[in-house]
Design a protein around this motif. Structure first.
Motif, PDB file in Angstrom:
ATOM      1  N   ASP A  47       0.781  -1.232   0.000  1.00 43.30           N
ATOM      2  CA  ASP A  47       0.000   0.000   0.000  1.00 43.30           C
ATOM      3  C   ASP A  47       0.815   1.287   0.000  1.00 43.30           C
ATOM      4  O   ASP A  47       0.261   2.375   0.088  1.00 43.30           O
ATOM      5  N   GLY A  48       2.114   1.190  -0.096  1.00 44.72           N
ATOM      6  CA  GLY A  48       2.946   2.386  -0.223  1.00 44.72           C
ATOM      7  C   GLY A  48       3.138   3.180   1.056  1.00 44.72           C
ATOM      8  O   GLY A  48       3.514   4.347   1.002  1.00 44.72           O
ATOM      9  N   THR A  49       2.895   2.569   2.213  1.00 44.56           N
ATOM     10  CA  THR A  49       3.097   3.283   3.473  1.00 44.56           C
ATOM     11  C   THR A  49       4.587   3.378   3.783  1.00 44.56           C
ATOM     12  O   THR A  49       5.353   2.475   3.454  1.00 44.56           O
ATOM     13  N   PRO A  50       5.002   4.454   4.423  1.00 43.45           N
ATOM     14  CA  PRO A  50       6.413   4.593   4.788  1.00 43.45           C
ATOM     15  C   PRO A  50       6.815   3.571   5.842  1.00 43.45           C
ATOM     16  O   PRO A  50       5.983   3.088   6.611  1.00 43.45           O
ATOM     17  N   VAL A  51       8.095   3.249   5.866  1.00 43.03           N
ATOM     18  CA  VAL A  51       8.661   2.341   6.857  1.00 43.03           C
ATOM     19  C   VAL A  51       9.663   3.118   7.707  1.00 43.03           C
ATOM     20  O   VAL A  51      10.141   4.175   7.311  1.00 43.03           O
ATOM     21  N   VAL A  52       9.982   2.560   8.881  1.00 48.22           N
ATOM     22  CA  VAL A  52      10.969   3.173   9.767  1.00 48.22           C
ATOM     23  C   VAL A  52      12.090   2.165   9.962  1.00 48.22           C
ATOM     24  O   VAL A  52      11.859   1.050  10.438  1.00 48.22           O
ATOM     25  N   ALA A  53      13.298   2.559   9.601  1.00 43.74           N
ATOM     26  CA  ALA A  53      14.467   1.697   9.768  1.00 43.74           C
ATOM     27  C   ALA A  53      14.909   1.716  11.222  1.00 43.74           C
ATOM     28  O   ALA A  53      14.505   2.584  12.000  1.00 43.74           O
ATOM     29  N   LEU A  54      15.750   0.768  11.591  1.00 41.50           N
ATOM     30  CA  LEU A  54      16.279   0.724  12.954  1.00 41.50           C
ATOM     31  C   LEU A  54      17.006   2.017  13.315  1.00 41.50           C
ATOM     32  O   LEU A  54      16.971   2.455  14.457  1.00 41.50           O
ATOM     33  N   CYS A  55      17.628   2.657  12.333  1.00 43.28           N
ATOM     34  CA  CYS A  55      18.371   3.887  12.593  1.00 43.28           C
ATOM     35  C   CYS A  55      17.457   5.104  12.693  1.00 43.28           C
ATOM     36  O   CYS A  55      17.908   6.186  13.042  1.00 43.28           O
ATOM     37  N   GLY A  56      16.170   4.924  12.379  1.00 45.53           N
ATOM     38  CA  GLY A  56      15.221   6.028  12.483  1.00 45.53           C
ATOM     39  C   GLY A  56      14.817   6.648  11.158  1.00 45.53           C
ATOM     40  O   GLY A  56      13.929   7.490  11.115  1.00 45.53           O
ATOM     41  N   LYS A  57      15.458   6.263  10.082  1.00 44.17           N
ATOM     42  CA  LYS A  57      15.097   6.817   8.781  1.00 44.17           C
ATOM     43  C   LYS A  57      13.684   6.378   8.412  1.00 44.17           C
ATOM     44  O   LYS A  57      13.316   5.220   8.548  1.00 44.17           O
ATOM     45  N   VAL A  58      12.876   7.326   7.914  1.00 45.05           N
ATOM     46  CA  VAL A  58      11.513   7.050   7.483  1.00 45.05           C
ATOM     47  C   VAL A  58      11.439   7.334   5.979  1.00 45.05           C
ATOM     48  O   VAL A  58      11.810   8.411   5.531  1.00 45.05           O
ATOM     49  N   TRP A  59      10.949   6.367   5.206  1.00 45.17           N
ATOM     50  CA  TRP A  59      10.837   6.533   3.763  1.00 45.17           C
ATOM     51  C   TRP A  59       9.953   5.434   3.192  1.00 45.17           C
ATOM     52  O   TRP A  59       9.606   4.486   3.857  1.00 45.17           O
ATOM     53  N   VAL A  60       9.582   5.615   1.932  1.00 42.65           N
ATOM     54  CA  VAL A  60       8.843   4.579   1.210  1.00 42.65           C
ATOM     55  C   VAL A  60       9.861   3.862   0.337  1.00 42.65           C
ATOM     56  O   VAL A  60      10.438   4.473  -0.570  1.00 42.65           O
ATOM     57  N   PRO A  61      10.144   2.592   0.618  1.00 43.37           N
ATOM     58  CA  PRO A  61      11.154   1.861  -0.151  1.00 43.37           C
ATOM     59  C   PRO A  61      10.784   1.763  -1.629  1.00 43.37           C
ATOM     60  O   PRO A  61       9.622   1.631  -1.975  1.00 43.37           O
ATOM     61  N   GLY A  62      11.811   1.814  -2.445  1.00 39.82           N
ATOM     62  CA  GLY A  62      11.559   1.700  -3.870  1.00 39.82           C
ATOM     63  C   GLY A  62      12.778   1.248  -4.656  1.00 39.82           C
ATOM     64  O   GLY A  62      12.719   1.127  -5.861  1.00 39.82           O
ATOM     65  N   ARG A  63      13.881   1.021  -3.966  1.00 38.69           N
ATOM     66  CA  ARG A  63      15.112   0.611  -4.644  1.00 38.69           C
ATOM     67  C   ARG A  63      15.528  -0.772  -4.181  1.00 38.69           C
ATOM     68  O   ARG A  63      15.176  -1.223  -3.103  1.00 38.69           O
ATOM     69  N   ASP A  64      16.318  -1.430  -5.007  1.00 38.83           N
ATOM     70  CA  ASP A  64      16.829  -2.758  -4.669  1.00 38.83           C
ATOM     71  C   ASP A  64      17.915  -2.621  -3.607  1.00 38.83           C
ATOM     72  O   ASP A  64      18.973  -2.035  -3.869  1.00 38.83           O
TER      73      ASP A  64
END
Length: 93
Positions: A47-64
């Motif tokens: 559904d294109g929702t943003p994710v939060v990485a362990l380091c705190g970065k928030v983004w919508v993944p789209g790259r390999d």
């Protein structure tokens, strides 16, 4: 947002346009694959929702993620969690 600053004695004004701060995401955090919980990766893919990485970065993944080195901070956090940690063991960029 514009502000009108009148000049003294002339009856006219100067239009001042603030310079927008535009970020194209060219920082170092954009050059890494990050650790994210598995279920969050799947939800983001669906559904294109943003994710939060362990380091705190928030983004919508789209790259390999295989094309990028692992984020050093994510890796350090993941390794400090041990084998029973809550974090995901998947990377997604």
């Amino acid at each position: 947002m514009s502000t009108l600053e009148p000049e003294r004695g002339t009856g006219t004004g100067t239009l001042v346009e603030p310079t927008p701060q535009v970020s194209h995401g060219d920082g170092d955090h954009e050059r890494f694959a990050h650790y994210v919980q598995k279920d969050k990766i799947m939800a983001s893919a669906l559904d294109g929702t943003p994710v939060v990485a362990l380091c705190g970065k928030v983004w919508v993944p789209g790259r390999d993620p295989k094309k990028y080195p692992v984020c050093p901070l994510c890796k350090e956090i993941y390794e400090s969690m041990g084998s029973g940690g809550e974090g995901g063991d998947d990377k997604k960029k």
